[in-house]
Design an enzyme around this catalytic site. Structure first.
Site, short mmCIF file in Angstrom:
data_model
loop_
_atom_site.label_atom_id
_atom_site.label_comp_id
_atom_site.label_asym_id
_atom_site.label_seq_id
_atom_site.Cartn_x
_atom_site.Cartn_y
_atom_site.Cartn_z
N GLY A 64 0.81 -1.20 0.00
CA GLY A 64 0.00 0.00 0.00
C GLY A 64 0.85 1.25 0.00
N ALA A 65 1.82 1.31 0.91
CA ALA A 65 2.70 2.47 0.99
C ALA A 65 3.52 2.62 -0.28
CB ALA A 65 3.60 2.36 2.21
N GLU B 188 -2.56 -7.28 1.34
CA GLU B 188 -1.75 -7.34 2.55
C GLU B 188 -2.48 -6.82 3.78
OE1 GLU B 188 2.83 -7.32 0.91
OE2 GLU B 188 2.05 -5.46 1.76
N ASN C 122 -0.47 -10.67 -11.03
CA ASN C 122 0.58 -11.23 -11.87
C ASN C 122 0.14 -12.61 -12.36
OD1 ASN C 122 1.10 -13.05 -9.76
ND2 ASN C 122 2.91 -11.93 -9.03
N ARG D 298 3.51 -9.01 -16.06
CA ARG D 298 4.29 -10.18 -16.49
C ARG D 298 5.78 -9.90 -16.41
NH1 ARG D 298 2.32 -11.20 -22.31
NH2 ARG D 298 2.54 -13.45 -21.99
N GLY D 299 6.19 -9.09 -15.44
CA GLY D 299 7.62 -8.81 -15.27
C GLY D 299 8.22 -8.16 -16.50
N ASP E 174 4.60 -2.79 -7.49
CA ASP E 174 3.94 -1.67 -6.82
C ASP E 174 4.19 -0.36 -7.57
OD1 ASP E 174 3.05 -3.41 -4.84
OD2 ASP E 174 4.86 -3.11 -3.63
N ARG F 217 17.31 0.11 -9.97
CA ARG F 217 17.82 0.70 -8.73
C ARG F 217 17.43 -0.18 -7.56
NH1 ARG F 217 17.25 4.09 -12.62
NH2 ARG F 217 18.34 6.10 -12.67
N GLY G 128 16.04 -1.41 -3.82
CA GLY G 128 14.95 -1.09 -2.91
C GLY G 128 13.63 -0.89 -3.62
#
Length: 311
Positions: free
Chosen positions: A49-50, A148, A192, A231-232, A262, A295, A297
Site C-alpha cells: 500500500g505504501a 496485505e 501477476n 508479467r515482469g 507496486d 535501482r 529497494g
C-alpha cells in the site's frame, strides 16, 4: 486532505499495508535447511500500500494514504518517503499496542527476490475502520487496495466504492479470500501470472489455464470488469470489454525487482485517476516498473517527473 496539486487531475486514496523492509543481499537464494552468508543488508520503507501510494505521489499525483503502523522508530522509517513524496497521511493511524509491519526481503545477484511478511499493525484493519473512511472514499476519483490487509477489510472497501460510485483498483497480491462481489467491483483487477490463476480458480472452482491470455479472458468471463496482468520483463496484458491488449516493457538491466509491481500499480493508478484509458495508463506503468528495477529497494527506486524513463 492537504492542498491539491494544481497540475494533478484526480484524487487517489490508497488503503493498505505499510512496512519496514529488511533487505538482505545474497549471491543466490539458499536451499531449504542451508545457512548462507549474505553480502549486505539495509532497512527501508515498504509495504504494498505504501509503495503504491509513494509511486503515484512521486510522479506528481494527489495521494492520500490510509495505513496502520506501530509507534517509534520503525513507524517513522516506514512513513518517511511517503512524507517526502507529499502524500497526505492524515488517515494513517499509529497503534501503540502492535508493531509496525515487517518484510524480510532476500535479493540475489540476478535481482530476483523472495519475501516473508510479518503483518503487524496491517493485520489490525477491520470493516469498522474502513467505514470510517467513507467520506474520503466518496471524495476520491480512485481507491486502491491490496491483499496485505485482512480480506474483510478489502471487502468493505469494495462495498464503499460500489455505494459511492468510486472506481476501485484491486491489486490482489497476495491472493486472499475476498468475496466474489469484491472481484466483480474491481476495475481493474491487477494480478501477476500466478495470482491471476489463483484468482480464476477461486472464482470458478476450475483449474486455470497455463496460458496468460486464457487466464485473463477467464477472469473477464467470470465477471471481473477489467483485468491487468503484470508479467515482469514481458510487460502486461490488459483486458477491457472483449479485447485483450499486450503492453510490452522496455528492456533494462535488473538490479533489484523488489517493489516493481507496486511501482507499476502506482503509475497505473495515477493514469486512471486522471481519466486515461487502462491501456494508455499501462503504457506509462510498464516504463515506471522497468525504471524501478534498475535501482535498489522499493520506494527509493521510484521515479519523479524529472527522471528519464526507459523506452
Amino acid at each position: 486532505m492537504t492542498a491539491r496539486n494544481e497540475e494533478a487531475e484526480g484524487w487517489i486514496l490508497v488503503i493498505g499495508s505499510v512496512n519496514v523492509d529488511l533487505v538482505l543481499s545474497v549471491v543466490r537464494h539458499p536451499e531449504p535447511g542451508e545457512t548462507l552468508a549474505g553480502t549486505g543488508s539495509r532497512r527501508s520503507p515498504g509495504g504494498k500500500g505504501a509503495n503504491q501510494a509513494c509511486a503515484a505521489a512521486r510522479l506528481g499525483g494527489d495521494v492520500r494514504f490510509a495505513g496502520r503502523t506501530g509507534i517509534g522508530a520503525d513507524a517513522d522509517l516506514a512513513l518517511d518517503l511517503l512524507r517526502d513524496a507529499g502524500a497526505d497521511l492524515s488517515a494513517t493511524d499509529q497503534m501503540p499496542d502492535v508493531e509496525t509491519g515487517l518484510a524480510v526481503v532476500t535479493v540475489d545477484e540476478a535481482g530476483e527476490n523472495s519475501i516473508v511478511i510479518i503483518p503487524g499493525a496491517n493485520g489490525s484493519w477491520t470493516p469498522e475502520h474502513v467505514r470510517e473512511l467513507g467520506d474520503a472514499v466518496a471524495a476520491s476519483d480512485l481507491v486502491v487496495s491490496q491483499g496485505e490487509i485482512p480480506a474483510l477489510a478489502v471487502d468493505q472497501i469494495a462495498q464503499l466504492c460500489a455505494t459511492t460510485g468510486t472506481r476501485f483498483l484491486l491489486n490482489l497480491a497476495p491472493v486472499i479470500d475476498v468475496a466474489v462481489s469484491t472481484l466483480a467491483t474491481a476495475d481493474p483487477l491487477v494480478v501477476n501470472e500466478p495470482e491471476g490463476r489463483l484468482a480464476l480458480t477461486a472464482l470458478t472452482g476450475d483449474t486455470a489455464p497455463e496460458e496468460d491470455a486464457g487466464t485473463v479472458r477467464g477472469l473477464r468471463e467470470a465477471g471481473v470488469r477489467s483485468v491487468v496482468m503484470t508479467r515482469g520483463a514481458r510487460g502486461a496484458l490488459v483486458s477491457v470489454d472483449a479485447t485483450t491488449t499486450e503492453i510490452s516493457s522496455p528492456r533494462v538491466h535488473a538490479v533489484d525487482t523488489t517493489g516493481a509491481g507496486d511501482a507499476f500499480v502506482g503509475a497505473l493508478a495515477l493514469g486512471l485517476a486522471r481519466g486515461e484509458r487502462v491501456e494508455d495508463a499501462c503504457r506509462l506503468a510498464v516504463r515506471v516498473g522497468a525504471y524501478s528495477v534498475t535501482r535498489g529497494g522499493a520506494q527509493p527506486s521510484y521515479p519523479r517527473p524529472s527522471d528519464v524513463l526507459p523506452g
